[in-house]
Structures are given as structure tokens and as C-alpha cells.
Design a protein around this motif. Sequence first.
Motif: not given
Length: 438
Positions: A109-110, A409-412, A430-433
Amino acid sequence: MRVNRRTVLRGVGVAMSLPWLESLPVWGDDSVTGEQRSEHPRRFAALFMGNGINAEHWWAKGAGDQMELSRSLEPLAPLKSKINVINGLFNKEATGVGIHPGQTGNILSGAPLQKGAVLRGGISLDQVLALRFNDDTPQSSLVLGCEQPITGYHETNFSMAYSSHISWHDANSPVPMEVYPSLAFDSLFDNQGSKRTKSILDRVKDHASHLSRRISHSDQVKLTEYLSSVREVEKQVEKVRSVKNQAEAAAKNAARQMNLMKRPENGLPEDIRDHMRLMCDIIALAFQTDKTRVATLLLCRDLSGLFYPFLDVRLAHHPASHDDLSDAYERVSRYYVSQLAYLASRLEAMPEGNGTVLDHSCLMFISNMWSGSQHDSSKVPLLLAGGLGGTIATGRVLDYGHQDDQHRKLCSLYLSLLNYAGVEASQFGDADAPLKNF
């Protein structure tokens, strides 16, 4: 209705999708284009190993069939052209918060985790995908484990629930994890009550016989192989179900809780190899029958107590990870990679259209830390297998370790996977890209 060459076998209280059969006519709306007619389900599964790997033997070089794999990654050698080895990604909210639970509960989930009695994190990647496919399959997701969850609190004041669960419905609720193979199998095929005494294949044999007369010889062979694989898993499940039933009765007579008992007294397979292999078989069968398109398998939790006498490893998993550069822990790391290789190979052996079920899936292997001795989560070990319907290029070694934190970022990666799977999202964790060059 879905327009493709999949059909469904139906019987007494059971229905299961069949593999792609080329000789069946395409059925449904004639206005559907050829591109839509050839669409295959996209599937995702995450396999988790707690407490890191042996970093000295975790590397890959080159590309495609010429890729060179380290000792720990060697089980994936037959699948070199269909994997991605990804290095250097990290989960920011799992750093600087203390060891173990805070490094685990947000691995998918991050999200930042909350200490104390109230659980708070975020919805996990698999459950976002489950919501996406919820209307397409009988079961939204499979959430499986090979080790019972633990309760209480860690010395860091994080709940042990974070160490025991990787799949989360929302910020407050982990998805209940099924550790009994028989119950996981029954949930897929509606095996309730007296239905458990009758083989699934007996329940659908009339429909299967009717279908067999309508398809080509090559599809008849495929159908026979498919039904045989279903029966093989069913037979394995029958064995472990009897063990579970005996353990359940013994626990009831002794007024004990099964989840507090050790295997095999608690009804779990005594040999962890049998347990993990059967859980992988169930995921493979679930994907092939289109019962679900999303699965997580917690092979061993953080702070795991599993033992590996068959690997000549004397210590339990967690203590062994504190000597993570040893030959013993390298054997442990390699063993867990072999579980990914086994599941990927099962899916690769399932033809689907011009490819395989693996080609239309993404399997992810991940751990919550790089080094168990250092409790280092500044980067995580990560492997992918499968092309997710051609959206992911494979046969690559991708290293993000030299990038700044914003670009590793893993969430990317998760955001990229969501988009490739058909989920329109501009942000995750925490990723927006999306992840660059992936």
C-alpha cells in the motif's frame, strides 16, 4: 456477455471457466471488433517472503535468454525471457519507523502505519485490482498464507497484525487470510456440505461430455489435460482436508484454539513444501478457471517461525535471517524464489490464445527488507514474471538504485501496474507518477 473463446462448465452447484478453446465459435455481439474478441483476462498475484534475502547472491545481468542469474535466482532460469529483475525500489513509509511490523504492513500500500491499538494503513494494491475485476469473476480475490498470523504488539508499539497481513481492504482492516488449502479450494468451487463428498468433475461431467463432442481434437486434448489438472489438485486437497478435520476434532475435544497450535496438530500440512506447492496450485487453478484474477500468497510472514530441515538449515526463518549472508540463508532465499518459479511455470504451461496464462498475468515476488541482519528496508528485493497482456516488456534487469528517492518509489511501480491492468489512477500510496522506463 464476454465475447471470446472461453466457455463455462456447469454442474450441480458449480461453474468454472475453461481454458481458451480455439475451435469454439466466437459468440455474442457481432458488432464487437476483432481486437476486443481476442482480449484475455489480466491477472495479478503477489508472493511475499518476510525478513529479506541473501544480498550477495541476489543479482542478474544481461537480457532475455542471455540473462545471467545469481545462485538465488537460478530457479527462474527456464523463464529468463519472461521475468524482470528490479533493483533499488523502496517503500518510504517503511523506513525510519522501527523494525519488522512497520516495514511490512504497508508493503502493498505504501501508506503510513499507525502505532498502538488502532490499526491504520491503506488499501493494498491487490484489493484495488480486486475492486476493478469484482464484476468479472465469482471471487474478487484470493488471500492465502502458509503461516498463521500472530497477535499482540512489537517492541516498536506496532501491532503484530502488520507483520502478519499484506492484503488490506482499507486503512483499518486486513483481509482475512486463508491458511487452510482445503478451505481455499472450497471457496473457489462452492464446496459446501455434502458437495465436498462429490468430485467437481463428477458434478460437471455431463456438460464436459457434451462440449467434448463439439470441439476439435486438439481442443479435446487440452480439455482432458485441464480436467486432469483440476482433479490432481482436488486429490491433494482431499488429503489435507482429512488432516484438518482430524485436527479440528482433536482441538475441540481438548478445548484448544487451532490457530494457537503448532503444525501439524493445527491441521496444516506438516511439510511446508507441500503447503506452499498446494497454495500455488490453487492460485494457478483459480486463474485458469477464471474464478478470480487477483491473489496474494504470504509464503512466510515477518518474524516467521518456519523451519527448513530439508535445506539443512538449523535455525527458524527469523533467526536465520540475522545471518543473512550465510550459505544457509542463501538456500532459504533460493527456495522461496523457487515458489515463484513453480507458479510461473504452471501458468506458462497453460495455453491461452497465441500465448499462455503467464503472458496475460503479472506475478510479483517481494520481501519487506533487503537485509535481515541490518533490518535494512532502504530497498526491497523484487521480481516480476509475466507480461500482463503485453503491457510489460520482459527479460530485463532494471536498476533504480542510482536514482534519487523521487524516482525509485515502490508505489510508482504499483501505479504502473494499476494502469496496465486497466485501472485509471493518477496516484497510489506516495506516488503521483508511474515508474519511469518500466
